[in-house]
Motif scaffolding. Structure first.
Motif, mmCIF file in Angstrom:
data_model
loop_
_atom_site.group_PDB
_atom_site.id
_atom_site.type_symbol
_atom_site.label_atom_id
_atom_site.label_comp_id
_atom_site.label_asym_id
_atom_site.label_seq_id
_atom_site.Cartn_x
_atom_site.Cartn_y
_atom_site.Cartn_z
ATOM 1 N N THR A 1 -7.994 -0.668 1.971
ATOM 2 C CA THR A 1 -8.369 -1.775 1.075
ATOM 3 C C THR A 1 -7.179 -2.265 0.252
ATOM 4 O OG1 THR A 1 -9.131 -0.255 -0.654
ATOM 5 C CG2 THR A 1 -10.795 -1.081 0.908
ATOM 6 N N ILE A 2 -6.213 -1.391 -0.012
ATOM 7 C CA ILE A 2 -5.022 -1.811 -0.766
ATOM 8 C C ILE A 2 -4.215 -2.813 0.049
ATOM 9 C CG2 ILE A 2 -2.852 -1.049 -1.836
ATOM 10 C CD1 ILE A 2 -4.208 1.727 -2.214
ATOM 11 N N GLU A 3 -4.130 -2.591 1.347
ATOM 12 C CA GLU A 3 -3.344 -3.500 2.180
ATOM 13 C C GLU A 3 -4.122 -4.757 2.565
ATOM 14 O OE1 GLU A 3 -3.375 -1.921 6.680
ATOM 15 O OE2 GLU A 3 -2.640 -0.432 5.254
ATOM 16 N N GLN A 4 -5.422 -4.750 2.380
ATOM 17 C CA GLN A 4 -6.233 -5.914 2.737
ATOM 18 C C GLN A 4 -6.529 -6.831 1.556
ATOM 19 O OE1 GLN A 4 -9.637 -3.902 4.443
ATOM 20 N NE2 GLN A 4 -8.839 -4.174 6.520
ATOM 21 N N HIS A 5 -6.460 -6.304 0.347
ATOM 22 C CA HIS A 5 -6.851 -7.079 -0.838
ATOM 23 C C HIS A 5 -5.786 -6.949 -1.914
ATOM 24 C CE1 HIS A 5 -10.804 -7.513 0.962
ATOM 25 N NE2 HIS A 5 -10.788 -6.214 1.200
ATOM 26 N N LYS A 6 -5.013 -8.006 -2.091
ATOM 27 C CA LYS A 6 -3.894 -7.928 -3.028
ATOM 28 C C LYS A 6 -4.361 -7.711 -4.465
ATOM 29 C CE LYS A 6 -3.168 -12.730 -4.162
ATOM 30 N NZ LYS A 6 -2.216 -13.780 -4.389
ATOM 31 N N ARG B 1 0.831 -1.208 0.000
ATOM 32 C CA ARG B 1 0.000 0.000 0.000
ATOM 33 C C ARG B 1 0.863 1.254 0.000
ATOM 34 N NH1 ARG B 1 -0.532 3.475 3.539
ATOM 35 N NH2 ARG B 1 0.001 2.124 5.288
ATOM 36 N N HIS B 2 1.881 1.252 0.817
ATOM 37 C CA HIS B 2 2.773 2.408 0.908
ATOM 38 C C HIS B 2 3.427 2.695 -0.446
ATOM 39 C CE1 HIS B 2 5.384 5.284 2.894
ATOM 40 N NE2 HIS B 2 6.398 4.746 2.245
#
Length: 159
Positions: A68-73, A40-41
């Motif tokens: 959501t970016i860090e939870q869903h690849k 995400r970063h």
């Protein structure tokens, strides 16, 4: 200039091999951060450069921190692919806001693209440590997470 494409392609290939669970799993050596948080970063740092190209003012500390970016690849992969399609722009002068917002300085799009590339490499190294720490059985290039200058140096040392 295409190094960012190559590195992000490799990151996408690695993400496709990581399970959804491993993508979100806290990693002890990263103080319980996840691979997803690292990705995400990277995505948000690159997004800032692309999204603010037309305004010509870049402030890297103003990230969205979209969870959501860090939870869903699959979202991260999609965004990386979108950024790959958008990065090939002409070089222009940019104003960069310092991280502490106390000053601004002048840079260029190509220079900042290089900064984002180095940033991806740095976080690729962290992702590499997480993958090794979690003992994930995936195919990862030997030089993933290493700067080009380090790769060249290591090759020269072997000779």
């Amino acid at each position: 200039m295409h190094l960012i494409k190559d590195i992000s392609d490799t990151l996408i290939d690695i993400l496709r091999q990581i399970s959804d669970e491993a993508y979100c799993q806290p990693v002890a050596i990263l103080e319980q951060q996840t691979i997803g948080q690292q990705v995400r970063h990277v995505v948000e740092h690159w997004q800032i450069l692309i999204d603010n190209y037309d305004s010509k003012c870049i402030h890297y500390a103003k990230r969205k921190r979209e969870i959501t970016i860090e939870q869903h690849k699959h979202i991260a992969i999609h965004l990386l692919q979108t950024l790959q399609l958008a990065y090939n722009k002409k070089d222009i002068e940019l104003t960069i806001v310092s991280i502490d917002e106390s000053s601004t300085f002048t840079s260029s799009y190509f220079r900042e693209l290089d900064v984002v590339t180095e940033h991806i490499i740095h976080h690729a190294a962290i992702i590499r440590m997480a993958i090794l720490s979690l003992d994930l059985k995936i195919k990862m290039p030997a030089n993933f997470g290493y700067a080009p200058s380090t790769i060249i140096y290591k090759q020269q040392c072997v000779q």
